[in-house]
Design an enzyme around this catalytic site. Structure first.
Site, short mmCIF file in Angstrom:
data_model
loop_
_atom_site.label_atom_id
_atom_site.label_comp_id
_atom_site.label_asym_id
_atom_site.label_seq_id
_atom_site.Cartn_x
_atom_site.Cartn_y
_atom_site.Cartn_z
N GLY A 248 0.45 -0.78 -0.17
CA GLY A 248 -0.29 0.05 0.08
C GLY A 248 0.77 1.56 -0.20
N CYS A 249 1.70 0.82 0.91
CA CYS A 249 2.58 2.89 0.99
C CYS A 249 3.53 2.70 -0.43
CB CYS A 249 2.90 2.91 2.11
SG CYS A 249 2.92 2.08 3.45
#
Length: 150
Positions: free
Chosen positions: A43-44
């Site tokens: 996600g990051c």
């Protein structure tokens, strides 16, 4: 999460090259200050790469992008180089900025409770006032949504 209309807390943190940055040095510019849990996680990485792709458009609108996590300067450097990120990543290993912006919170993952960074993005105006605040943001959609807010 901090309230819209409040003065953004100041900070002094090192970037991925070890250079210190403070909120005050960005006076006169819009600041996208986004907090994320960890370098090199799916996600990051998606969020950072999307901010990177849109970075020229943020610059055209007079905005800077600052990513903040509790990862080390060395971790940020590897993350920046691996994905050719064109913006500043700030290392907050002491959690001073993370706590000041109220993003260090209890999280539940597979029934396990722990403390961690809740993905949050703030838009700070040229005078250092929070004008938008988004909590629990969707990593992939966040950069485009922030661009629309400027």
């Amino acid at each position: 999460m901090l309230e819209v209309g409040t003065k953004a807390p100041s900070f002094s943190l090192p970037d991925q090259n070890g250079q210190m940055h403070s909120l005050e040095e960005y006076k006169g510019k819009k600041v996208i200050l986004y907090f994320y849990p960890k370098d090199n996680t799916p996600g990051c990485t998606k969020q950072a790469c999307n901010f990177g792709e849109l970075y020229p458009q943020f610059q055209e609108k007079g905005a800077v992008v600052l990513g903040v996590s509790k990862d080390s300067v060395a971790s940020h450097k590897k993350f920046e180089e691996k994905f050719s990120l064109p913006f500043t990543l700030l290392s907050d290993t002491e959690l001073s900025c993370i706590k000041a912006y109220d993003v260090w919170q209890e999280k539940k993952n597979y029934g396990k409770v722990s403390m961690g960074v809740v993905r949050t993005t703030y838009l700070i105006d040229e005078e250092g006032v929070i004008v938008k605040a988004f909590g629990n943001v969707k990593a992939a959609e966040n950069p485009a949504k922030m661009l629309e807010c400027i």
